[in-house]
Enzyme design. Structure first.
Site, PDB file in Angstrom:
ATOM      1  N   ARG A   1      17.166  78.656  86.185  1.00 60.01           N
ATOM      2  CA  ARG A   1      17.958  77.843  85.244  1.00 60.01           C
ATOM      3  C   ARG A   1      17.957  76.412  85.784  1.00 60.01           C
ATOM      4  O   ARG A   1      18.325  76.184  86.938  1.00 60.01           O
ATOM      5  CB  ARG A   1      19.396  78.374  85.100  1.00 60.01           C
ATOM      6  CG  ARG A   1      19.460  79.662  84.282  1.00 60.01           C
ATOM      7  CD  ARG A   1      20.849  79.934  83.751  1.00 60.01           C
ATOM      8  NE  ARG A   1      21.190  79.113  82.610  1.00 60.01           N
ATOM      9  CZ  ARG A   1      22.423  79.057  82.093  1.00 60.01           C
ATOM     10  NH1 ARG A   1      23.403  79.771  82.628  1.00 60.01           N
ATOM     11  NH2 ARG A   1      22.688  78.295  81.052  1.00 60.01           N
TER      12      ARG A   1
ATOM     13  N   ASP B   1      28.274  71.370  85.219  1.00 61.28           N
ATOM     14  CA  ASP B   1      27.086  71.945  85.850  1.00 61.28           C
ATOM     15  C   ASP B   1      26.441  70.962  86.803  1.00 61.28           C
ATOM     16  O   ASP B   1      25.694  71.343  87.697  1.00 61.28           O
ATOM     17  CB  ASP B   1      26.099  72.389  84.774  1.00 61.28           C
ATOM     18  CG  ASP B   1      26.679  73.586  84.043  1.00 61.28           C
ATOM     19  OD1 ASP B   1      27.546  73.370  83.163  1.00 61.28           O
ATOM     20  OD2 ASP B   1      26.339  74.722  84.400  1.00 61.28           O
TER      21      ASP B   1
ATOM     22  N   GLN C   1      30.773  81.605  75.023  1.00 66.87           N
ATOM     23  CA  GLN C   1      31.415  81.897  76.317  1.00 66.87           C
ATOM     24  C   GLN C   1      32.929  81.694  76.261  1.00 66.87           C
ATOM     25  O   GLN C   1      33.664  82.314  77.018  1.00 66.87           O
ATOM     26  CB  GLN C   1      30.841  80.992  77.418  1.00 66.87           C
ATOM     27  CG  GLN C   1      29.407  81.282  77.797  1.00 66.87           C
ATOM     28  CD  GLN C   1      28.446  80.379  77.078  1.00 66.87           C
ATOM     29  OE1 GLN C   1      28.670  80.017  75.911  1.00 66.87           O
ATOM     30  NE2 GLN C   1      27.365  80.003  77.728  1.00 66.87           N
TER      31      GLN C   1
HETATM   32  O1  MRU Z   1      25.392  78.297  80.240  1.00 62.04           O
HETATM   33  P1  MRU Z   1      26.533  78.663  81.116  1.00 62.04           P
HETATM   34  O2  MRU Z   1      27.447  79.692  80.531  1.00 62.04           O
HETATM   35  O3  MRU Z   1      26.107  78.993  82.530  1.00 62.04           O
HETATM   36  O4  MRU Z   1      27.363  77.307  81.187  1.00 62.04           O
HETATM   37  C1  MRU Z   1      28.529  77.242  81.935  1.00 62.04           C
HETATM   38  C2  MRU Z   1      29.226  75.957  81.799  1.00 62.04           C
HETATM   39  O5  MRU Z   1      28.795  75.052  81.116  1.00 62.04           O
HETATM   40  C3  MRU Z   1      30.445  75.794  82.620  1.00 62.04           C
HETATM   41  O6  MRU Z   1      31.344  74.937  81.988  1.00 62.04           O
HETATM   42  C4  MRU Z   1      30.029  75.180  83.946  1.00 62.04           C
HETATM   43  O7  MRU Z   1      29.017  75.923  84.566  1.00 62.04           O
HETATM   44  C5  MRU Z   1      31.163  75.031  84.828  1.00 62.04           C
HETATM   45  S1  MRU Z   1      31.371  76.451  85.807  1.00 62.04           S
HETATM   46  C6  MRU Z   1      32.757  76.479  86.661  1.00 62.04           C
END
Ligand code: MRU
Length: 353
Positions: A90, A243, A202
């Protein structure tokens, strides 16, 4: 985190250090399923299919991925192949590359004969540090909520959050949700507006589930409702995770975060990002250079949910003839960010480095 009153972390090694258990997040909120991961290939699969997700958790998962790889081959050549494989799984969250680079540096300085135990120990250290950092974010964020609440008019303190930056995105506590759990546990009257967070939902499936497990009052809203609620005076603070945060304070987070920041700015509502320090990419001058993950278009074309008969179903929500695009993250410019909460305190976005 407590699930049905039992304490869990989101990832843990077996007592023999031969495999790693994870919670399969693609099955939540309908099924709480623990899966054993026994090879680096399976860990890459778990990260890319988002069985594990959230910036801090994919970093820790990747570190355990390196430890799993060491069970077969502890050579330098294997280390470099595995590092590339994991980092590419990722691209946007910097925690993944950070954790892999950290464990690789550690193992490179260790004799191949003892790399297996060294890898498992280092992965466990990264996991434990994540828990401590997020716990501290909770305490700093709690103080901020208490200060902001004193100056607000509403009795209930309403926080809007996007995506999932809770327990499930980390090893424990969460980032953006850690201050909310701390505030709730301290007896503050907090309520959370949970953005559903299309396309993968999510917010609706993970954040709402976590908050329900912990008994925090919350309401799921469609992604488009936040601006309206802000105009109506029903949001006191926006709190998100990230991220990757650039050195100038630009915040990269789940797609749609930028729109919430714009609406918060227009309505003079404080907008905070809560991040452990590995999420800050000090080597990146600004957010414009961040690689934004483009995920499969079917995540937009289809939705998944529970049918009345209890089965998990996937339904198409757009014409077969139409194309879909799926950028997974966006960048909120530092000028829209009130502050960044880390384990070290609360900082103005231009005072991070
Ligand atoms: O695509 P994801 O579900 O991994 O994205 C997660 C997010 O965007 C969260 O807000 C981010 O990783 C912060 S984690 C504490």
């Amino acid at each position: 985190m407590f699930v049905n009153n039992i304490h869990y972390r989101t990832i843990w090694p077996s007592s023999t250090c031969r495999n790693v258990s994870i919670i399969d997040q693609t099955k939540l909120p309908f099924h709480f399923k623990v899966v054993e991961v026994g090879s680096v290939d399976k860990m890459v699969h778990a990260i890319s299919t988002m069985q594990v997700r959230g910036a801090p958790l994919i970093g820790v998962s990747a570190a355990y991925g390196v430890a799993l790889a060491m069970l077969q081959d502890t050579s330098d050549a294997r280390l470099s192949i595995v590092a590339k494989q994991l980092i590419q799984s990722r691209p946007t969250a910097v925690n993944l590359a950070w954790a892999v680079n950290r464990i690789i540096v550690h193992l490179t300085a260790t004799l191949p004969a003892v790399r297996v135990s060294a890898a498992w120990e280092e992965a466990a250290r990264i996991a434990d540090e994540d828990v401590k950092q997020n716990q501290m974010i909770g305490q700093h964020g709690l103080a901020l909520i208490q200060q902001t609440q004193q100056s607000g008019l509403n009795e209930t303190f309403n926080i809007l959050t996007h995506c999932n930056a809770g327990w499930l995105a980390t090893v424990d506590y969460g980032t953006a949700l850690s201050p909310i759990y701390a505030a709730h546990d301290a007896g503050l009257d907090v309520h959370v507006w949970v953005d559903e967070t299309r396309p993968r939902n999510q917010g609706a499936s993970l954040t709402a589930w976590e908050l329900a497990q912990h008994g925090v009052p919350h309401t799921v809203i469609s992604d488009n409702a936040g601006g309206h609620l802000m105009q109506q005076g029903q949001v006191d603070m926006v709190m998100v995770g990230a991220d990757r945060v650039a050195a100038n304070g630009d915040v990269c987070n789940k797609i749609g975060t930028y729109l919430k920041a714009l609406a918060a700015h227009d309505n003079q509502i404080p907008f905070y990002a809560a991040v452990p320090s590995p999420t800050i990419d000090g080597g990146l001058a600004h957010g414009g250079d961040i690689v934004i993950e483009e995920r499969h278009h079917d995540e937009v074309a289809y939705m998944q949910g529970h049918a009345e008969d209890g089965s998990l179903q996937r339904v198409r929500v757009m014409p077969k003839e139409s194309k879909a695009a799926n950028p997974a993250f966006d960048v909120t410019p530092a000028k829209l960010v009130t502050g960044i909460i880390t384990e070290k305190g609360v900082f103005a976005p231009n005072k991070l480095t």
